[in-house]
Design a protein around this motif. Structure first.
Motif, PDB file in Angstrom:
ATOM      1  N   ALA A 129       0.987  -1.127   0.247  1.00  0.00           N
ATOM      2  CA  ALA A 129      -0.067   0.068  -0.098  1.00  0.00           C
ATOM      3  C   ALA A 129       0.862   1.288  -0.011  1.00  0.00           C
ATOM      4  N   VAL A 130       0.404   2.331  -0.745  1.00  0.00           N
ATOM      5  CA  VAL A 130       1.148   3.645  -0.650  1.00  0.00           C
ATOM      6  C   VAL A 130       0.672   4.383   0.743  1.00  0.00           C
ATOM      7  N   LEU A 131       1.534   4.704   1.666  1.00  0.00           N
ATOM      8  CA  LEU A 131       1.417   5.300   2.879  1.00  0.00           C
ATOM      9  C   LEU A 131       1.075   6.770   2.669  1.00  0.00           C
ATOM     10  N   THR A 132       0.667   7.610   3.624  1.00  0.00           N
ATOM     11  CA  THR A 132       0.783   8.919   3.427  1.00  0.00           C
ATOM     12  C   THR A 132       1.992   9.826   3.375  1.00  0.00           C
ATOM     13  N   CYS A 133       3.074   9.085   3.500  1.00  0.00           N
ATOM     14  CA  CYS A 133       4.355   9.854   3.184  1.00  0.00           C
ATOM     15  C   CYS A 133       4.805   9.506   1.764  1.00  0.00           C
ATOM     16  N   LYS A 134       3.977   9.043   0.957  1.00  0.00           N
ATOM     17  CA  LYS A 134       4.041   8.527  -0.452  1.00  0.00           C
ATOM     18  C   LYS A 134       5.188   7.299  -0.803  1.00  0.00           C
ATOM     19  N   HIS A 135       5.778   6.761   0.254  1.00  0.00           N
ATOM     20  CA  HIS A 135       6.315   5.498   0.325  1.00  0.00           C
ATOM     21  C   HIS A 135       5.540   4.379   0.167  1.00  0.00           C
ATOM     22  N   LYS A 136       5.976   3.125  -0.266  1.00  0.00           N
ATOM     23  CA  LYS A 136       5.243   2.007  -0.249  1.00  0.00           C
ATOM     24  C   LYS A 136       5.512   1.162   0.901  1.00  0.00           C
ATOM     25  N   CYS A 137       4.341   0.856   1.532  1.00  0.00           N
ATOM     26  CA  CYS A 137       4.582  -0.132   2.910  1.00  0.00           C
ATOM     27  C   CYS A 137       5.371  -1.208   2.539  1.00  0.00           C
ATOM     28  N   VAL A 138       6.320  -1.531   3.465  1.00  0.00           N
ATOM     29  CA  VAL A 138       7.100  -2.731   3.264  1.00  0.00           C
ATOM     30  C   VAL A 138       6.400  -4.115   4.219  1.00  0.00           C
ATOM     31  N   GLY A 139       5.560  -3.860   4.747  1.00  0.00           N
ATOM     32  CA  GLY A 139       4.897  -4.844   5.708  1.00  0.00           C
ATOM     33  C   GLY A 139       4.287  -6.032   4.776  1.00  0.00           C
ATOM     34  N   THR A 140       3.726  -6.840   5.567  1.00  0.00           N
ATOM     35  CA  THR A 140       3.093  -8.049   5.005  1.00  0.00           C
ATOM     36  C   THR A 140       1.634  -7.546   5.341  1.00  0.00           C
ATOM     37  N   LYS A 168      18.543  12.305   6.795  1.00  0.00           N
ATOM     38  CA  LYS A 168      18.888  10.842   6.748  1.00  0.00           C
ATOM     39  C   LYS A 168      17.947   9.987   7.878  1.00  0.00           C
ATOM     40  N   ALA A 169      17.220  10.964   8.683  1.00  0.00           N
ATOM     41  CA  ALA A 169      16.405   9.848   9.675  1.00  0.00           C
ATOM     42  C   ALA A 169      15.354   9.450   8.955  1.00  0.00           C
ATOM     43  N   PRO A 170      14.649   8.356   9.692  1.00  0.00           N
ATOM     44  CA  PRO A 170      13.484   7.542   9.366  1.00  0.00           C
ATOM     45  C   PRO A 170      12.356   8.446   9.016  1.00  0.00           C
ATOM     46  N   CYS A 171      11.580   8.037   8.007  1.00  0.00           N
ATOM     47  CA  CYS A 171      10.578   8.668   7.428  1.00  0.00           C
ATOM     48  C   CYS A 171       9.712   9.194   8.405  1.00  0.00           C
ATOM     49  N   THR A 172       9.181   8.320   9.436  1.00  0.00           N
ATOM     50  CA  THR A 172       8.312   8.586  10.445  1.00  0.00           C
ATOM     51  C   THR A 172       8.682   9.789  11.417  1.00  0.00           C
ATOM     52  N   ALA A 173      10.048   9.969  11.460  1.00  0.00           N
ATOM     53  CA  ALA A 173      10.526  10.906  12.562  1.00  0.00           C
ATOM     54  C   ALA A 173      10.519  12.404  12.103  1.00  0.00           C
ATOM     55  N   ASN A 174      10.301  13.239  13.138  1.00  0.00           N
ATOM     56  CA  ASN A 174      10.713  14.627  12.947  1.00  0.00           C
ATOM     57  C   ASN A 174      12.149  14.812  12.411  1.00  0.00           C
ATOM     58  N   CYS A 175      12.221  15.654  11.686  1.00  0.00           N
ATOM     59  CA  CYS A 175      13.899  15.853  10.903  1.00  0.00           C
ATOM     60  C   CYS A 175      14.680  16.308  12.067  1.00  0.00           C
ATOM     61  N   PRO A 176      15.603  15.636  12.515  1.00  0.00           N
ATOM     62  CA  PRO A 176      16.469  16.430  13.605  1.00  0.00           C
ATOM     63  C   PRO A 176      17.293  17.206  12.932  1.00  0.00           C
TER      64      PRO A 176
END
Length: 218
Positions: A129-140, A168-176
């Motif tokens: 599925a395409v997530l709200t961040c526009k990336h494709k979900c890598v889960g099952t 370079k932080a994970p997509c789900t985190a606020n940019c540090p």
């Protein structure tokens, strides 16, 4: 061992040769234990793999040799210990089944034969599925609860920061604050801090027109 340097050639009561070097004690070999394998033939035809146990000659361990067996309840073949009888709970033969999510997947026979287990079996197909961040979900499908609750995005953020470096932080985190090395420098030196940290101002004196001295502005 107290004797000569030749091996002891006495035959023990189990039939094996004494493994000790020539020794000057226990000549009747009443206390010496044989450490060789039993190698008696079991009723199944395989050899006993237990250590020599002449004091309890009938107490062989159950045969653990792996052989081909047929599970009586489902008829599938399985590699199993000779002395044990496999049941349907041991069967891993893949059977295609339709899960509650609607996907057809291979399920182990031991699960496919139980409706309750089949309903709890997590679907292994990719979610995609395409997530709200526009990336494709890598889960099952199973991990994302059939699309109802997706796992956290595992992609890197890669959004441009105010300093123009890429996050370079994970997509789900606020940019540090940016962790790249600062690129600010003057004619005297360069900053050795991280990009997201305040630079230490240069304290060197800059000579202009050989008349007036000014502090470096960087």
């Amino acid at each position: 061992e107290g004797g000569c340097n030749k091996p002891c050639d006495i035959r023990l009561k189990c039939g094996h040769q004494c493994e000790l070097m020539c020794h000057n004690y226990d000549f009747e070999h009443k206390e010496i234990l044989c450490r060789k394998k039993c190698n008696d033939t079991l009723s199944c035809g395989h050899f006993c793999t237990k250590r020599c146990h002449v004091t309890t000659p009938t107490q062989h361990d159950p045969c653990r040799v792996m052989i081909d067996k047929t599970i009586k309840t489902c008829g599938h073949k399985i590699r199993f210990q000779c002395a044990r009888e496999p049941t349907n709970a041991d069967c891993q033969y893949p059977i295609q089944k339709c899960l509650p999510c609607g996907d057809f997947v291979d399920v182990p026979c031991c699960i496919a034969s139980s409706l309750s287990e089949l309903q709890r079996f997590p679907c292994p197909k990719p979610c995609n599925a395409v997530l709200t961040c526009k990336h494709k979900c890598v889960g099952t499908c199973g991990k994302c609860q059939n699309g109802r609750l997706h796992i956290s995005c595992e992609y890197k953020c890669e959004r441009p920061l105010i300093c123009s470096h890429v996050c370079k932080a994970p997509c789900t985190a606020n940019c540090p604050p940016c962790l790249s090395f600062c690129e600010t420098r003057c004619v005297h030196s360069k900053c050795n801090k991280r990009c997201g940290e305040l630079c230490v101002p240069c304290k060197e004196v800059r000579v202009i027109d050989r008349v007036e001295n000014y502090l470096c502005s960087l």
